[in-house]
Enzyme design. Structure first.
Site: not given
Length: 711
Positions: A25, A28, A427, A606, A610
């Protein structure tokens, strides 16, 4: 490439990485970063929640054992990770899946027995059902609850608490009370509530571990693109294969045609075309000659090269890209999921109310048995099933609707983040376009010439030749090429029907090309030379999609590593702004600056290049044709050639979050009404269980309205 080195950590500091166990969590994360950050000599300590690791920048005088012991003193087992070690969460996922399966199986059977009791079973029949429920539930709770019990015990031993502590107390108390009721022939046992609570909590934790496993796989897949061995040139001219880890800068390596390059270096001898799409995203192969640089992970397409090594292993550009992806994962970990935030506040509050009810009724003279019963009723009626379902059930229904529309959601929190975006970046190659070189003009119409061109194209592995073969299809039969010769950097030449034929560089073929398109040329005998122009095909609906996004209030922009001319031409066609010549680090830095300005970026890309940008963005999408790493780095993947998936996903995400908010209101409203009644002793455990189940059903029914979210 230069920009990547600017992102590297400061040389004066040492970086240490620690794998962390038992971190579940935001509390933490804050505790670890705070404790390590307070150590003398520590500059920064950042937890990557997705990879379950902490990266510490510290002075070299500070021992790593000191940092590790500080983390373990908080109740989190830790070990030092080597530089390229990738944390695996596969074992954790398998363990959670087993616990989830056990809890689900037990919950179904216990609920069936509970329905029998709720239907009116009494006396010996009710007692028998209670004992059967105990026989099923108690072993299942002992097994399925281990992730929570061990975590709670570990932090309690060190004087801390986490969200697993109240969960453990609630489950054990409810189970013990139910066993007491069963042994004494009481009317009510609550094994169903305890086991269902574990089931829903385990489901959320399992989804979280799956998300982290995918993130780790993305980085590993990127590094696996670099060959494990390279061919080293000895001083006497002979060669030997060596592990890439044994190569040092200054050595000379031989790269064969068609081979993936294993090091960063400078070409000393040879000329060839290199596919650099892995790093730059440029779809057109780049011609290299002595003095040019080559990068690990790229591909030598057509001729052998002798390369002087400049960087290996973790010093290569591709390794830097992997580190950027991990760094981006740290940034995303700041987004704590809605359910986690609610559960963090909810569990302590619920158990405080139960304890308050017990103490209050004891002081009022109600007796131990009645006081415990009321406290247990409060625990059951406030069981966070409805709250726990509010987000995941809406996501599941919306994910199914999007899947039917050809959009795959990979991360459970993706819809939440997608609904928040205010900036959309694309892109170019492979995203707005289809990443396929296609001849636009110049192919001959004459059947004989087409056959001769096809025969030459068949003899070459060059991408342009491959594109020509695909365009000509089956119309190339009938020509036989003899004496085929492929000249590096020039093209392929052969004799066809006694006449010389050439396919390759225009000036070598005997003509000239103009314009900004990618070109090659073909001549057969004395016939006129033909200049063949290529273009990457734009997705057909790209202009409409950009217009729709602008109507929704976005200002879509292209971020590309391609040349200015190519980007400007495409940007003009789709009617948006384009930025050209960006390296992977430039894209990462651009999105980082947008985030610093408070923007929430959707990145659509893609390629492997990237990857850092996709990971750094608030949320990321990729087409199904993307590279493996590109798909793994994205939160959503869309299928087909249409870009309309982008606005469809945004609209569906906004509708989903609207339903999630409604579910939260329903769940919280239910508790506001039910909790006072339970604390007042006006609700029996049976009514509490029915009310809890009813609230869950209402939440599910509301979420089902999302089945048409992607239409």
């Amino acid at each position: 490439m230069n920009a990547i080195s600017q992102i590297s950590p400061a040389d004066a500091m040492t970086e240490s990485r620690f794998a962390i166990e038992g971190m579940h969590c935001a509390g933490c994360i804050a505790r670890i970063e705070g404790a390590v950050g307070r150590l003398a000599g520590v500059a920064t300590a950042r937890v990557n929640f997705g990879a379950h690791l902490v990266v510490v920048q510290h002075e070299s005088d500070l021992a790593t054992d000191t940092i590790r012991e500080t983390i373990e003193a908080l109740g989190f087992p830790a070990h030092v990770m080597r530089e390229r070690e990738v944390a695996t969460v596969q074992d954790e996922s398998r363990a959670l899946m087993k616990a989830l399966a056990v809890a689900g199986f037990a919950a179904m059977n216990v609920m069936l027995l509970s329905v029998g009791i709720w239907s009116g079973a009494e006396g010996a029949t009710r007692d028998l059902f209670h004992w059967l429920s105990a026989l099923i539930a108690l072993p299942a709770i002992a097994y399925a609850g281990r992730p929570f019990f061990t975590s709670a015990w570990r932090v309690l031993k060190r004087g801390h608490t986490n969200m697993d502590v109240p969960i453990t107390i609630g489950v054990i108390l409810t189970s013990a009370m139910s066993l007491y009721e069963t042994a004494t022939g009481g009317e009510h046992a609550y094994f169903d509530g305890a086991i269902m609570l574990l089931f829903f909590l385990l489901a959320g934790r399992f989804l979280d571990s799956m998300m982290r496993a995918r993130a780790a796989d993305g980085v590993a897949a990127l590094l696996e693109r670099v060959p494990a061995e390279v061919q080293v040139l000895r001083p006497d001219g002979s060669t030997e294969m060596r592990a890439a880890a044994d190569i040092a800068p200054g050595m000379r390596v031989l790269v064969a045609a068609g081979e993936r390059i294993g090091v960063d270096g400078v070409v000393e001898m040879g000329e060839a075309h290199v596919d650099r799409a892995l790093v730059t995203g440029e779809s057109v192969p780049e011609r290299v000659m002595p003095g040019a640089t080559v990068l690990a992970g790229t591909i030598d397409l057509d001729a052998p090269l002798t390369v002087r090594v400049t960087a290996v292993g973790t010093q290569t550009v591709i390794a830097e890209i992997a580190r950027l992806m991990e760094s981006a994962g740290q940034g995303k970990s700041r987004y704590v999921r809605i359910a986690d935030r609610a559960a963090r506040l909810y569990a302590p509050a619920v158990h405080s109310l139960a304890a308050l009810s017990f103490v209050g009724w004891m002081l009022a003279g109600a007796g131990l048995h009645q006081s415990v019963m009321i406290a247990v009723a409060v625990l059951i009626i406030t069981c966070p099933c409805a709250l726990g379902l509010a987000v995941p059930i809406a996501q599941v229904v919306a994910a199914g609707a999007l899947m039917r529309a050809g959009i795959l959601i990979k991360d459970g929190s993706a819809l939440e983040r997608l609904a928040e975006v205010d900036t959309v970046l694309f892109d170019k190659t492979g995203t707005i376009t289809l990443a396929g070189l296609t001849p636009l003009a110049g192919l001959p119409d004459d059947a004989g010439e087409r056959a001769a061109l096809g025969a030459l194209a068949q003899a070459s592995r060059h991408p342009l030749a491959r594109a020509i073969r695909n365009a000509l299809g089956n119309s190339t039969a009938g020509a036989v090429a003899t004496g085929i010769t492929e000249l590096s950097g020039l093209g392929v030449e052969a004799m066809i029907d006694g006449e010389r034929a050439r396919l390759g560089r225009p000036d070598w073929v005997g003509t000239q090309a103009s314009g900004t398109e990618v070109t090659t040329a073909f001549r057969w005998g004395d016939r006129p030379a033909r200049v063949i122009n290529f273009a990457d095909v734009m997705r057909a609906d790209a202009p409409q999609v950009m217009a729709q996004l602008e109507a929704m209030g976005f200002a879509p922009t292209i971020l590309s590593g391609d040349r200015l001319e190519a980007v400007a031409a495409l940007a003009e066609r789709v009617g948006i702004v384009g930025i050209a010549g960006l390296s992977p680090a430039d894209k990462f830095a651009f999105i980082d600056r947008q985030a610093a300005l408070g923007k929430r970026v959707l990145m659509v890309g893609d390629g492997l290049n990237d990857g850092p940008a996709l990971k750094r963005a608030h949320v990321a999408m990729a087409p199904a044709t993307a590279s493996d790493v590109g798909q793994l780095a994205a939160d959503l993947v869309f299928f087909g050639d249409r870009l309309a998936a982008v606005p469809v996903a945004i609209i569906a995400a906004r509708r989903t979050m609207g339903v999630v908010r409604q579910n939260f209101v329903l769940a919280v409203g239910y508790n506001i009404l039910a909790v006072p009644l339970a604390m007042a002793g006006l609700v029996t455990p049976l009514i509490a269980a029915l009310a809890m189940s009813g609230s869950s059903l209402i939440v599910v029914a509301n979420a089902l309205r999302l089945r048409g979210a992607a239409r």
